[in-house]
Design a protein around this motif. Structure first.
Motif, short mmCIF file in Angstrom:
data_model
loop_
_atom_site.label_atom_id
_atom_site.label_comp_id
_atom_site.label_asym_id
_atom_site.label_seq_id
_atom_site.Cartn_x
_atom_site.Cartn_y
_atom_site.Cartn_z
N VAL A 47 -12.26 -16.69 11.74
CA VAL A 47 -13.16 -15.55 11.96
C VAL A 47 -14.58 -16.06 12.16
O VAL A 47 -14.93 -17.15 11.71
N PRO A 48 -15.40 -15.26 12.85
CA PRO A 48 -16.80 -15.68 12.99
C PRO A 48 -17.47 -15.64 11.63
O PRO A 48 -17.19 -14.75 10.81
N MET A 49 -18.35 -16.59 11.37
CA MET A 49 -19.15 -16.55 10.16
C MET A 49 -19.90 -15.22 10.14
O MET A 49 -20.33 -14.73 11.19
N GLY A 50 -20.03 -14.65 8.97
CA GLY A 50 -20.75 -13.39 8.88
C GLY A 50 -19.83 -12.19 8.76
O GLY A 50 -20.27 -11.09 8.43
N MET A 51 -18.55 -12.38 9.04
CA MET A 51 -17.61 -11.29 8.80
C MET A 51 -17.61 -11.04 7.29
O MET A 51 -17.77 -11.96 6.50
N THR A 52 -17.44 -9.79 6.86
CA THR A 52 -17.47 -9.56 5.42
C THR A 52 -16.11 -9.87 4.82
O THR A 52 -15.08 -9.86 5.50
N LEU A 53 -16.13 -10.13 3.52
CA LEU A 53 -14.89 -10.40 2.81
C LEU A 53 -13.95 -9.19 2.92
O LEU A 53 -12.75 -9.33 3.02
N ARG A 54 -14.55 -7.99 2.93
CA ARG A 54 -13.74 -6.78 3.00
C ARG A 54 -12.97 -6.72 4.33
O ARG A 54 -11.78 -6.42 4.36
N GLN A 55 -13.68 -7.04 5.43
CA GLN A 55 -12.99 -7.04 6.72
C GLN A 55 -11.85 -8.05 6.72
O GLN A 55 -10.78 -7.79 7.26
N LEU A 56 -12.10 -9.18 6.11
CA LEU A 56 -11.08 -10.22 6.09
C LEU A 56 -9.85 -9.76 5.31
O LEU A 56 -8.72 -9.91 5.75
N VAL A 57 -10.09 -9.20 4.14
CA VAL A 57 -8.98 -8.83 3.27
C VAL A 57 -8.25 -7.59 3.80
O VAL A 57 -7.02 -7.53 3.78
N TYR A 58 -9.02 -6.61 4.29
CA TYR A 58 -8.37 -5.35 4.68
C TYR A 58 -8.03 -5.28 6.17
O TYR A 58 -6.90 -4.91 6.52
N ASP A 59 -8.98 -5.62 7.07
CA ASP A 59 -8.70 -5.46 8.50
C ASP A 59 -7.71 -6.51 8.99
O ASP A 59 -6.81 -6.21 9.76
N ILE A 60 -7.90 -7.75 8.54
CA ILE A 60 -7.00 -8.81 9.00
C ILE A 60 -5.84 -8.96 8.02
O ILE A 60 -4.68 -9.04 8.41
N GLY A 61 -6.17 -8.98 6.75
CA GLY A 61 -5.13 -9.19 5.74
C GLY A 61 -4.26 -7.96 5.49
O GLY A 61 -3.22 -8.06 4.84
N GLY A 62 -4.70 -6.82 5.97
CA GLY A 62 -3.87 -5.62 5.81
C GLY A 62 -3.86 -5.07 4.39
O GLY A 62 -3.00 -4.26 4.03
N GLY A 63 -4.80 -5.51 3.55
CA GLY A 63 -4.91 -4.93 2.21
C GLY A 63 -3.92 -5.51 1.21
O GLY A 63 -3.25 -6.50 1.46
N ILE A 64 -3.85 -4.83 0.08
CA ILE A 64 -3.09 -5.34 -1.06
C ILE A 64 -1.68 -4.74 -1.04
O ILE A 64 -1.54 -3.53 -0.84
N PRO A 65 -0.66 -5.54 -1.28
CA PRO A 65 0.70 -5.01 -1.25
C PRO A 65 0.97 -4.02 -2.40
O PRO A 65 0.30 -4.05 -3.43
N LYS A 66 1.96 -3.21 -2.20
CA LYS A 66 2.48 -2.26 -3.19
C LYS A 66 1.41 -1.30 -3.71
O LYS A 66 1.49 -0.83 -4.85
#
Lengths: 643, 209
Positions: free
Chosen positions: A391-410
């Motif tokens: 990801v480009p530097m400067g992306m927020t941790l939230r975008q990384l975890v939720y937009d790309i990572g799809g959030g938390i399971p269960k």
């Protein structure tokens, strides 16, 4: 030397044109990811089956081609198969799926619905890789070519413009101009420290005349991190090209590539790449017919985490024990055998060809003020889409975890993300909107590190996490200096005691005292950062420490010694599911007779909690409060009468 | 080439290539050490000789045994930060070397000076007290000065230990050069040769190893 040797920039361009002319861009190519993660899912067998099946169905590679590539990054969904040119992405492909994939591709009619990625957010199946949210939000400067390259095939790299940056540097730029370009690009070391690469290069260049070394550090060892492995395995020529350009800029004729012992595929693929590069004249005497000589020696690690520290790595290359030494004189000035030695991480070197080709301004346009370009993270832990993301530097941790990572399971709650491995720290939910940047993460008490990113949910105990990383370092420290060795030993004892309900007043202060001395006085960066997981958990989750110490309560209900399992008699329907699953037969009761747990037999394996159907949710975890009494033996379930 | 630096407010002259520790000692300024020996290359593992150095307005902690002198360098050998480092280091190693509730020798002296509570971590210390702080003086002396290589390090992390190579043990009977080096007093007090982790010269010579 063989006849493949290229003796000028134009010969390279002719070769490239020739390779491209032989390739039909419309010809379907079935690529199978054979990175380590997908291989663990059996992707190598899947690839072989594809090759066999193509023969069987009559094409034999002329109409449709099968290609084994390096890691695509979407490891959670492996084995991943992508069919070009449309980029149809099939996930979790099994051997028995292969004939159908081949016949569908040969026929050129549509896609196999059931093999497509199913987006857990929308519930829709997505056909093309670029449309999958996991890929869509990434910027893949370094990692993007992996999916097009068979790592054993140098022509694949050349077809994508490979070694054109080297050619440009050698024939159109002076070493000073190359150095200037890297300095202006703002590239910072991807191995953890984030030191400006150009300044490091300049120090080595100016250090002294004569022999100097350039080194690739592929001793990635942070738990859960494998970015460097995937680059080294999937696109070794990019690293070699970057290294050679660096050597040219610094005036070095000799390079080392240090690959950790645990990366056999990366090691093999790199050896093969070095041989091919030598054959083509990208390495050796008079590279591409220029006056520049440069050779590379491979060095395989012997299984020590601490060898990733620059001075330890250099000791290992010298043939000594891989232990850090004092570096009050920088290794850029006095490293291997006392000679100037420039060590960079795999990802740093792999960025170099792109910067030379596309220019410092372009690189500068990506990222934040202090951190330029992109960064690869291994997104792992309690997150839906685990894998490698760039990801480009400067992306927020939230975008990384939720937009790309799809959030938390269960549907669980996010609690923290651990960045930077054992040297990094945890970052809590309230800091999720922090942009990812070397300096921002440091401000939070964590660090970029090499790019490990472990997501944790509400069931993770923060004291236990600190204990885990400290224990890791207890075994992986070299053990030379007292603050690190004895500090870690004592931190581990204290943290273990706290997790086991044996914490006492003064423990938090003791942790802070030890951590401060480790940070100030350790011999190397492993020691001076090893207390970060303890310090950051204390900074953001001090209440959890206090709950463990004062109330003997684990708020996450994860520490076994402080947690008990209890079946709520009002909710239990005596369905026998937990009773049958209990490995120690600790659950009593019978059909229609309400279940209860014999605490003496319970090993707190969490099985009953997991198997109890959500519509009952009868199993509870209790911490810090007295256990309610079990039902009188033989209590029968009162079932509501069906109407 | 003469270099002028400042140690604890005092102007000190030093020669290029000297370390901060050497120039301090030459100027009569005491810095405690545990792993330093003038005949050996500094290894910087005990960290007791940590000092604050200030350069271009930036202060950091370094091991004085390895840090080279520089023109205009400002060194502080005592400060709350440094005192705390020395105090905690002694507290951390004390349980390893404790005999009958006491520590001996140089460590006792430093502990007193820096008001270390040698019992602070005692109850939490669950490893075997080896009486060895891994300063490595014996190992390095044997390697660098004697050239016998009869002692070395084994293991890593919290399992690191000094070990004796029995094949080389015969030399030790007459050499004994390491006897007076040990800062914890472990070696000279145990002249029955049961010094290093599990090996004994006598056992070896008796053919039991």
């Amino acid at each position: 030397m063989s006849n493949k040797r290229l003796c000028s920039a134009s010969e390279l361009e002719r070769l490239r044109t020739g390779i491209l002319a032989k390739r039909n861009p419309d010809k379907p190519i079935i690529t199978v990811c054979t990175g380590t993660a997908c291989q663990a899912y059996g992707s190598l067998e899947v690839f072989r089956r594809f090759a066999d099946e193509l023969k069987k169905q009559g094409s034999g590679g002329s109409v449709v081609e099968a290609k084994a590539t390096g890691c695509h990054g979407f490891c959670e969904q492996g084995p991943v198969v992508v069919i070009f040119p449309q980029e149809i992405c099939y996930v979790r492909v099994k051997l028995e799926d292969v004939p159908e994939v081949v016949s569908t591709t040969l026929a050129g009619d549509g896609v196999i619905e059931r093999l497509l990625y199913n987006d857990p957010v929308t519930g829709e199946r997505i056909a093309k890789a670029p449309d999958i949210p996991f890929y869509k939000n990434q910027v893949r400067i370094v990692f993007g070519n992996n999916k097009h390259i068979d790592p054993g095939e140098i022509d694949d790299y050349i077809a994508l413009g490979g070694y054109s940056a080297l050619s440009k540097a050698l024939f159109l730029m002076t070493p000073e101009q190359v150095l200037e370009e890297i300095k202006r690009s703002g590239l910072r070391g991807r191995g953890g420290g984030g030191f400006p690469t150009g300044i490091k290069w300049e120090t080595t260049r100016n250090a002294s005349r004569g022999l100097k070394y350039v080194i690739v550090n592929c001793d990635e060892g942070d738990p859960g991190a494998y970015m460097d492995r995937s680059i080294m395995e999937g696109n070794p020529h990019a690293v070699l090209e970057g290294l050679t350009i660096g050597a040219y800029a610094m005036g070095s004729q000799e390079g080392f590539i240090y690959v950790r012992q645990e990366y056999p595929i990366a090691y093999q693929n790199t050896i093969q790449a070095v041989r091919q590069a030598e054959e083509y004249g990208f390495l050796g005497k008079g590279i591409l017919g220029s006056g520049f000589d440069f050779g590379v020696t491979m060095h395989r690690g012997a299984g020590a985490f601490v060898s990733g520290e620059s001075t330890a790595l250099m000791s290992a290359i010298e043939g000594k024990v891989g232990e850090p030494r004092m570096k009050y004189i920088h290794t850029a000035v006095s490293g291997i055998k006392g000679r100037p030695s420039c060590l960079n991480n795999v990802e740093t070197w792999a960025n170099v060809p792109a910067i030379i080709n596309r220019g410092a301004e372009w690189f500068n346009s990506v990222g934040t003020k202090g951190s330029k370009g992109s960064k690869i993270f291994s997104l792992v832990g309690k997150v839906n889409n685990t894998g490698l993301v760039e990801v480009p530097m400067g992306m927020t941790l939230r975008q990384l975890v939720y937009d790309i990572g799809g959030g938390i399971p269960k549907g669980k709650r996010f609690k923290a993300v651990q960045t930077g491995g054992p040297s990094g720290g945890v970052i809590p939910e309230r800091c999720l909107d922090t942009p990812i940047d070397f300096d921002e993460l440091t401000k939070l008490g964590s660090m970029m590190g090499s790019g490990g990113m472990v997501v944790m949910d509400e069931d993770t105990c923060m004291v236990d996490i600190a204990r885990y990383f400290v224990s890791f370092c207890c075994e992986e420290s070299c053990g030379q200096c007292i603050p690190c060795r004895e500090g870690l030993r004592m931190l581990r004892e204290i943290l273990t005691d706290i997790c086991e309900g044996k914490g006492k007043e003064g423990d938090i202060e003791a942790i802070e005292d030890i951590a401060e001395v480790m940070e100030d006085a350790s011999l190397c960066a492993l020691g001076s950062t090893a207390a970060n997981p303890a310090l950051t958990t204390l900074r953001y989750f001090r209440d959890e420490y206090e709950a463990h110490i004062k109330d003997k309560r684990c708020p996450a209900r994860a520490c076994k010694a402080l947690t008990a399992y209890y079946i709520d008699p009002a909710k239990c329907t005596a369905c026998m599911i937990c009773r049958k699953s209990c490995p120690t037969e600790a659950i009593c009761g019978d059909k229609s007779i309400i279940h209860w747990i014999e605490q003496e037999k319970c090993i707190k394996c969490n099985t009953c909690f997991e198997v109890c159907p959500p519509r009952f949710s009868a199993v509870r975890r209790i911490s810090g409060e007295p256990l309610p009494p079990p039902p009188a033996p033989g209590t029968r379930v009162v079932r509501e009468k069906k109407r | 080439m003469t270099i002028t630096l400042q140690i604890d407010g005092k102007e000190v002259k030093a020669r290029k290539g000297m370390t901060v520790l050497e120039s301090a000692r030459e100027a009569g300024i005491e810095i405690p050490t545990l792993c330093y020996h003038e005949k050996l290359k500094p290894c910087g593992v005990c960290r007791i000789c940590s000092v604050e150095v200030e350069k271009k307005g930036k202060t950091r902690v370094v091991a004085s045994c390895g840090f080279p002198v520089e023109q205009g360098l400002v060194v502080r050998t005592r400060s709350p930060r440094i005192d705390k480092i020395r105090k905690v280091i002694i507290e951390l190693v004390a349980p390893t070397i404790m005999v009958d509730g006491e520590v001996a020798g140089e460590i006792k002296k430093i502990g007193k000076e820096y008001r270390a509570d040698i019992h602070r971590f005692e109850s939490r210390f669950r490893a075997k007290p080896t009486r060895c702080i891994l300063c490595g003086q014996c190992v390095r002396y044997c390697n660098e000065v004697v050239g016998e290589h009869a002692i070395g390090f084994m293991g890593r992390g919290i399992d690191r230990r000094a070990a004796f190579f029995p094949e080389k043990a015969r030399a030790c009977l007459t050499c004994q050069a390491c006897f007076n080096l040990c800062p914890t007093g472990k070696i000279p007090s145990e002249t029955d040769f049961v010094v290093f982790d599990g090996f004994s010269v006598d056992d070896y010579l008796a053919g039991e190893l």
